[in-house]
Write an enzyme that holds these catalytic residues in place. Structure first.
Site, PDB file in Angstrom:
ATOM      1  N   LEU A 125      20.635  21.679  71.120  1.00 40.24           N
ATOM      2  CA  LEU A 125      21.162  23.069  71.147  1.00 40.24           C
ATOM      3  C   LEU A 125      22.600  23.022  70.604  1.00 40.24           C
ATOM      4  O   LEU A 125      23.198  22.044  70.502  1.00 40.24           O
ATOM      5  CB  LEU A 125      21.305  23.777  72.637  1.00 40.24           C
ATOM      6  CG  LEU A 125      19.819  23.751  73.386  1.00 40.24           C
ATOM      7  CD1 LEU A 125      20.430  24.314  74.686  1.00 40.24           C
ATOM      8  CD2 LEU A 125      19.170  25.069  72.653  1.00 40.24           C
ATOM      9  N   ASP A 126      22.989  24.048  69.708  1.00 39.64           N
ATOM     10  CA  ASP A 126      24.298  24.136  69.334  1.00 39.64           C
ATOM     11  C   ASP A 126      25.215  23.997  70.405  1.00 39.64           C
ATOM     12  O   ASP A 126      25.105  24.388  71.300  1.00 39.64           O
ATOM     13  CB  ASP A 126      24.724  25.594  68.627  1.00 39.64           C
ATOM     14  CG  ASP A 126      23.704  26.022  67.786  1.00 39.64           C
ATOM     15  OD1 ASP A 126      22.858  25.152  67.193  1.00 39.64           O
ATOM     16  OD2 ASP A 126      23.545  27.248  67.487  1.00 39.64           O
ATOM     17  N   ARG A 127      26.589  23.693  69.931  1.00 41.18           N
ATOM     18  CA  ARG A 127      27.716  23.600  70.946  1.00 41.18           C
ATOM     19  C   ARG A 127      27.821  24.925  71.564  1.00 41.18           C
ATOM     20  O   ARG A 127      28.319  25.095  72.759  1.00 41.18           O
ATOM     21  CB  ARG A 127      28.958  23.470  69.964  1.00 41.18           C
ATOM     22  CG  ARG A 127      30.326  23.201  70.719  1.00 41.18           C
ATOM     23  CD  ARG A 127      31.673  23.106  70.104  1.00 41.18           C
ATOM     24  NE  ARG A 127      31.403  22.260  68.767  1.00 41.18           N
ATOM     25  CZ  ARG A 127      31.992  20.782  69.000  1.00 41.18           C
ATOM     26  NH1 ARG A 127      32.426  20.602  70.107  1.00 41.18           N
ATOM     27  NH2 ARG A 127      31.690  20.025  67.965  1.00 41.18           N
TER      28      ARG A 127
END
Ligand code: URA
Length: 235
Positions: A104-106
Site C-alpha cells: 500500500l502507498d505511504r
C-alpha cells in the site's frame, strides 16, 4: 520439522550460527526439561525453550495489520516509518524476514497482510489466484454514474502499462465517496484509474482483502490469522 539447533537459533533471530555454541554452553536452550548442549542437535522448534520462553511463532508469521497513513511497506529505514516498525522488533532479525503481501502507498491506510512465507506471498499476489481487494475512496468532485461502466469495461489503459486494467466493480456510496473492488494490483492502481477518468483521489483506504476485514483492529494494530481467516483466503 526437526532442524539443527544452530540453524533454528539463527533463523528465528536469536543469534548467529557461530554464537549458538556459546548459547548452548551457557545453558540457554532447553528441550523436554533438559539443557541442550550440542548446537548440531536436530530438534523441533516448537519443543524448545530459549531462556525459558517458547519460540515466538515457531510455525511462521501470517498477520493482518491495520496500516496507518504515513507508513511505507518498504524495509528501507531511509524511506521513513515502516509497517515493520509496528510489529515486534524481534521479527526484523528473523531469516526469512516478514514481508508484506503486495504493497500500500505511504498515503493509503488499511488492510495489509505480513508473512515470512514466500509461498503465501506468491499465491496471494499471483494474477491466477484472483483475490478481490476492496478500497474506499474519497475523490475531489462529485462522482458520475457513468464511471461504473467505465471501471467495469476492462478497457481502461494506464500510462506505461501494456495491458488494460481488468474489469473492476465501482459502488458509489456518497457524492464523492465510493468502494472499488479490484482483482489485480498494479502500481498505484486505484489512484491511476481514477486519474485516467479525470478524478483526483484524496483519501484511500483498503477495507477488505478477499473476505478478510479490519474488524476489531485499530490503526497500527495487528493480529494473527486463524483457521477461519485462512479458509476465507482459500488457503
Ligand atoms: N492503489 C493505489 O493507488 N494505492 C494503493 O496503495 C493501493 C492501490
Amino acid at each position: 520439522m526437526k532442524r539443527r539447533l544452530d540453524q533454528i537459533l539463527s533463523s528465528y533471530g536469536y543469534c548467529s550460527r557461530k554464537e549458538a555454541k556459546a548459547w548452548c554452553r551457557d545453558g540457554r536452550v532447553a528441550c523436554a526439561g533438559e539443557s541442550v548442549r550440542d548446537p548440531a542437535a536436530k530438534l523441533e522448534p516448537r519443543e524448545l525453550l530459549i531462556d525459558g520462553e517458547p519460540i515466538d511463532h515457531p510455525d511462521g508469521i501470517l498477520v493482518v495489520l491495520h496500516k496507518p497513513v504515513g507508513y511505507v511497506c518498504s524495509h528501507d529505514p531511509a524511506e521513513g516509518e515502516r509497517i515493520y516498525d509496528l510489529l515486534p522488533i524481534d521479527w526484523q532479525a528473523r531469516d526469512p524476514q516478514p514481508v508484506s503481501v503486495g504493497r500500500l502507498d505511504r498515503d493509503t491506510s488499511g488492510l495489509i497482510l505480513v508473512t515470512d512465507q514466500s509461498m503465501l506471498v506468491h499465491r496471494l499476489t499471483s494474477p491466477k489466484h484472483k483475490v478481490p481487494k476492496t478500497y474506499e475512496v474519497l475523490v475531489d468532485k462529485p462522482l458520475s454514474a457513468e464511471l461504473i461502466p467505465a471501471f467495469a469495461a476492462g478497457t481502461l489503459m494506464l500510462d506505461g502499462e501494456k495491458e488494460a486494467c481488468r474489469p473492476a466493480e465501482l459502488r458509489i456510496t456518497g457524492e464523492r465517496t465510493a468502494e472499488l473492488v479490484l482483482m489485480e494490483g498494479k502500481y498505484h492502481q486505484v489512484r491511476r484509474m481514477f486519474a485516467a477518468l479525470g478524478y483526483h483521489v484524496q483519501t484511500l483506504h483498503r477495507s477488505r482483502f478477499a473476505e478478510l476485514s479490519l474488524e476489531g483492529l485499530e490503526e497500527g494494530e495487528f493480529r494473527d490469522l486463524g483457521a477461519a481467516d485462512l479458509a476465507a483466503l482459500g488457503l
